[in-house]
Design a protein around this motif. Structure first.
Motif, PDB file in Angstrom:
ATOM      1  N   SER A 135       0.860  -1.127  -0.556  1.00 19.70           N
ATOM      2  CA  SER A 135      -0.152  -0.396   0.162  1.00 19.70           C
ATOM      3  C   SER A 135       0.570   1.339  -0.190  1.00 19.70           C
ATOM      4  CB  SER A 135      -0.931   0.087   1.280  1.00 19.70           C
ATOM      5  OG  SER A 135      -1.985   1.466   1.279  1.00 19.70           O
ATOM      6  N   ALA A 136       2.332   1.238   0.926  1.00 18.14           N
ATOM      7  CA  ALA A 136       2.301   2.485   0.526  1.00 18.14           C
ATOM      8  C   ALA A 136       4.293   2.993  -0.728  1.00 18.14           C
ATOM      9  CB  ALA A 136       3.570   2.503   1.836  1.00 18.14           C
ATOM     10  N   GLY A 137       4.250   1.900  -0.714  1.00 18.69           N
ATOM     11  CA  GLY A 137       4.440   1.941  -2.179  1.00 18.69           C
ATOM     12  C   GLY A 137       4.365   2.286  -3.298  1.00 18.69           C
ATOM     13  N   SER A 138       3.017   2.031  -3.109  1.00 18.71           N
ATOM     14  CA  SER A 138       1.362   1.882  -4.820  1.00 18.71           C
ATOM     15  C   SER A 138       0.969   3.510  -4.232  1.00 18.71           C
ATOM     16  CB  SER A 138      -0.122   1.180  -4.694  1.00 18.71           C
ATOM     17  OG  SER A 138      -0.105   1.578  -5.432  1.00 18.71           O
ATOM     18  N   LEU A 139       0.663   4.067  -2.328  1.00 12.38           N
ATOM     19  CA  LEU A 139       1.003   5.136  -2.864  1.00 12.38           C
ATOM     20  C   LEU A 139       2.275   5.995  -2.872  1.00 12.38           C
ATOM     21  CD1 LEU A 139      -1.495   6.981  -2.205  1.00 12.38           C
ATOM     22  CD2 LEU A 139      -0.919   7.462   0.554  1.00 12.38           C
ATOM     23  N   ILE A 140       2.816   5.725  -2.680  1.00 12.28           N
ATOM     24  CA  ILE A 140       4.538   6.792  -2.927  1.00 12.28           C
ATOM     25  C   ILE A 140       4.106   6.673  -4.831  1.00 12.28           C
ATOM     26  CG2 ILE A 140       6.449   6.069  -2.947  1.00 12.28           C
ATOM     27  CD1 ILE A 140       6.553   5.297  -0.342  1.00 12.28           C
ATOM     28  N   LEU A 141       3.949   5.337  -4.535  1.00  7.04           N
ATOM     29  CA  LEU A 141       4.455   5.523  -6.494  1.00  7.04           C
ATOM     30  C   LEU A 141       3.653   6.546  -7.312  1.00  7.04           C
ATOM     31  CD1 LEU A 141       5.600   2.043  -6.884  1.00  7.04           C
ATOM     32  CD2 LEU A 141       6.930   4.259  -7.633  1.00  7.04           C
ATOM     33  N   SER A 142       2.839   7.306  -6.433  1.00  4.05           N
ATOM     34  CA  SER A 142       1.349   7.739  -7.846  1.00  4.05           C
ATOM     35  C   SER A 142       1.546   9.008  -7.833  1.00  4.05           C
ATOM     36  CB  SER A 142      -0.002   7.482  -6.483  1.00  4.05           C
ATOM     37  OG  SER A 142      -0.172   8.120  -5.133  1.00  4.05           O
ATOM     38  N   SER A 143       3.084   9.783  -7.153  1.00  2.00           N
ATOM     39  CA  SER A 143       3.723  10.980  -6.937  1.00  2.00           C
ATOM     40  C   SER A 143       4.040  11.653  -7.853  1.00  2.00           C
ATOM     41  CB  SER A 143       4.160  11.116  -5.547  1.00  2.00           C
ATOM     42  OG  SER A 143       5.551   9.932  -5.670  1.00  2.00           O
ATOM     43  N   LEU A 144       4.140   9.665  -8.723  1.00  2.00           N
ATOM     44  CA  LEU A 144       5.241  10.899  -9.782  1.00  2.00           C
ATOM     45  C   LEU A 144       4.758  11.079 -11.696  1.00  2.00           C
ATOM     46  CD1 LEU A 144       6.584   6.989 -10.771  1.00  2.00           C
ATOM     47  CD2 LEU A 144       7.362   8.592  -9.809  1.00  2.00           C
ATOM     48  N   THR A 145       3.466  11.014 -11.244  1.00  2.00           N
ATOM     49  CA  THR A 145       2.185  12.322 -11.954  1.00  2.00           C
ATOM     50  C   THR A 145       2.056  13.285 -11.536  1.00  2.00           C
ATOM     51  OG1 THR A 145       2.140   9.985 -13.488  1.00  2.00           O
ATOM     52  CG2 THR A 145       0.320  12.003 -13.321  1.00  2.00           C
ATOM     53  N   TYR A 146       1.002  12.791  -9.692  1.00  2.79           N
ATOM     54  CA  TYR A 146       0.588  13.909  -9.144  1.00  2.79           C
ATOM     55  C   TYR A 146       1.401  15.289  -8.579  1.00  2.79           C
ATOM     56  CZ  TYR A 146      -3.506  10.870 -10.448  1.00  2.79           C
ATOM     57  OH  TYR A 146      -4.938  10.701 -11.171  1.00  2.79           O
ATOM     58  N   VAL A 147       2.556  15.028  -8.122  1.00  8.41           N
ATOM     59  CA  VAL A 147       3.882  15.754  -7.749  1.00  8.41           C
ATOM     60  C   VAL A 147       4.749  15.919  -8.769  1.00  8.41           C
ATOM     61  CG1 VAL A 147       4.798  15.638  -5.634  1.00  8.41           C
ATOM     62  CG2 VAL A 147       2.697  14.411  -5.744  1.00  8.41           C
ATOM     63  N   TRP A 192       2.870  10.908   4.186  1.00  6.89           N
ATOM     64  CA  TRP A 192       3.324   9.908   5.328  1.00  6.89           C
ATOM     65  C   TRP A 192       3.436   8.840   4.649  1.00  6.89           C
ATOM     66  CZ3 TRP A 192       1.037  12.717   9.454  1.00  6.89           C
ATOM     67  CH2 TRP A 192       0.141  11.865  10.438  1.00  6.89           C
ATOM     68  N   ALA A 193       3.148   7.824   3.322  1.00 11.46           N
ATOM     69  CA  ALA A 193       3.292   6.721   3.496  1.00 11.46           C
ATOM     70  C   ALA A 193       4.828   5.739   3.561  1.00 11.46           C
ATOM     71  CB  ALA A 193       2.896   6.467   2.022  1.00 11.46           C
ATOM     72  N   SER A 194       5.393   6.935   3.802  1.00 13.24           N
ATOM     73  CA  SER A 194       7.362   6.888   4.033  1.00 13.24           C
ATOM     74  C   SER A 194       7.355   6.516   5.225  1.00 13.24           C
ATOM     75  CB  SER A 194       7.636   7.738   3.031  1.00 13.24           C
ATOM     76  OG  SER A 194       7.756   8.070   2.051  1.00 13.24           O
TER      77      SER A 194
END
Length: 399
Positions: free
Chosen positions: A66-78, A171-173
């Motif tokens: 879960s944490a890894g998936s949420l962190i990787l979403s930042s590639l686009t949105y952040v 937060w996910a980290s």
């Protein structure tokens, strides 16, 4: 081409068959939970020497995914990497499902799960010097932030999405670093104890989260019969290779440190004892060596099947990384009175897999699969490429 997010119009018999199977397995898992609740944990493979079993293994595994998936979403949105938008929205939704599954796993391990609310009574009924209490804050905040993140994405507010995305990434980290700290700060368990453990957990989360995203998103496009760009996945294959190598370095440092005298016996036992075949065969061979070998070959990395195989191996290997941490980590006798241990406390622990634990674990994964498929059907999660040859109705109709 432009991305348009639409629900998937699942209409085939196979869809309803999969739903029925997942629902049935979820019910079986719930029945096993009821049995464990009424009869106690005697049906589990745990004991006084190995107090944590499959429920805890699955929990920390899902938290990492879960944490890894949420962190990787930042590639686009952040970070604004538009080529990864194919995976970013699903990444956030998947992160929510996975952390929910992890919390279900924790509740299954509790003798009285109805008292789980006490974990979230911060500063009142909790010892706030405990890593478990601190992680309760992290998990509770994680749920709130993840839902706000997904809501801002659906509402199409780029500015708010970026701000919440930065918070979600940090937060996910912290969530998975906190989970790693639960183990890394236990000095009495030599295999656990390591200041590098929180960082190792974060990198493992990103490796496993990315591997799962590649598998899930490609499978979703395939079964929804939608076209997609392959190049972003090949680029993610390079990222996956780099992260996997980083994880190997961290794990290697951790093990080499533990092999230093005078507390090397537990690690030597892990590397050459009864659980060694799980460590070398599944964690190292399946999770590290084979994926690095495959992903380092351009012909394989730039092939969807090769990328899927490497990602699947990583998913399996990281699971056994968690297994090897929990089971061998608690199976080795604790040095209460070195040289003077008597009775069962001086013996190595054993962990027999039981049907109840296996079915409960299968029930958790089935429940998450059920939620994910329903999410694809009713939420705008999967993009449709505008400008393709197929019509919208054809592309959104599942096999």
């Amino acid at each position: 081409m432009k991305l348009i997010y639409t629900p998937v119009e699942f209409q085939s018999r196979n869809y309803y068959l999969v739903l029925a199977i997942l629902a049935l397995l979820s019910v079986v898992g719930f029945i096993c939970f009821v049995i464990s609740y009424t009869q106690g944990h005697g049906g589990f493979g745990i004991s006084n020497r190995i107090p944590w079993g499959m429920a805890i293994i699955i929990t920390i595994y899902l938290i990492g995914l879960s944490a890894g998936s949420l962190i990787l979403s930042s590639l686009t949105y952040v970070f604004g990497r538009e080529e990864y938008r194919l995976i970013s929205r699903i990444a956030v939704f998947l992160a929510i499902i996975l952390i929910f599954g992890a919390m279900v796993g924790i509740s299954l391990d509790l003798g009285r799960p109805e008292k789980m609310w006490r974990l979230f009574m911060f500063f009142v009924l909790n010892n706030m010097r405990s890593m478990f209490a601190l992680n309760g804050i992290l998990y509770g905040g994680y749920f709130i932030i993840s839902f706000l993140y997904l809501g801002s994405i659906f509402a199409n507010h780029p500015k708010w999405t970026k701000k919440i995305g930065i918070l979600a990434m940090v937060w996910a980290s912290l969530v998975h670093m906190g989970t790693g700290a639960i183990f890394g700060f236990i000095e009495a368990r030599s295999i656990f104890y390591s200041p590098i453990k929180p960082f190792e957990f974060v990198v493992a989360a990103m490796v496993s989260g990315l591997a799962l995203l590649i598998i899930v998103v490609i499978a979703a496009f395939h079964f929804a019969n939608r076209r997609y760009w392959k190049e972003p996945f090949f680029s993610l294959g390079k990222l996956l290779l780099g992260l996997t190598i980083t994880l190997v370095v961290l794990v290697g440092i951790d093990k080499l440190t533990h092999l230093y005298s005078p507390h090397r016996e537990p690690t030597l036992w892990l590397l050459s004892g009864p659980f060694a075949w799980l460590f070398w065969g599944f964690q190292v061979g399946c999770g590290y060596f084979l994926p690095i070998l495959l992903l380092s070959q351009p012909r394989i990395r730039k092939n969807i099947k090769g990328l899927m195989i490497a990602s699947s191996l990583i998913i399996i290997g990281i699971f056994f990384e968690r297994f090897n941490l929990v089971i061998p980590g608690t199976a080795y006798p604790m040095p209460f009175y070195p040289g003077k241990i008597e009775g069962i406390w001086g013996q190595e622990g054993t962990f027999p897999l039981t049907a109840i634990e296996l079915l409960m674990g299968l029930g958790i994964f089935s429940m998450m699969g059920l939620f994910f498929i329903l999410g694809l059907k009713y939420l705008e999660l999967l993009p449709l490429l505008e400008g393709g040859k197929e019509s919208t109705s054809q592309a959104s109709r599942a096999r």
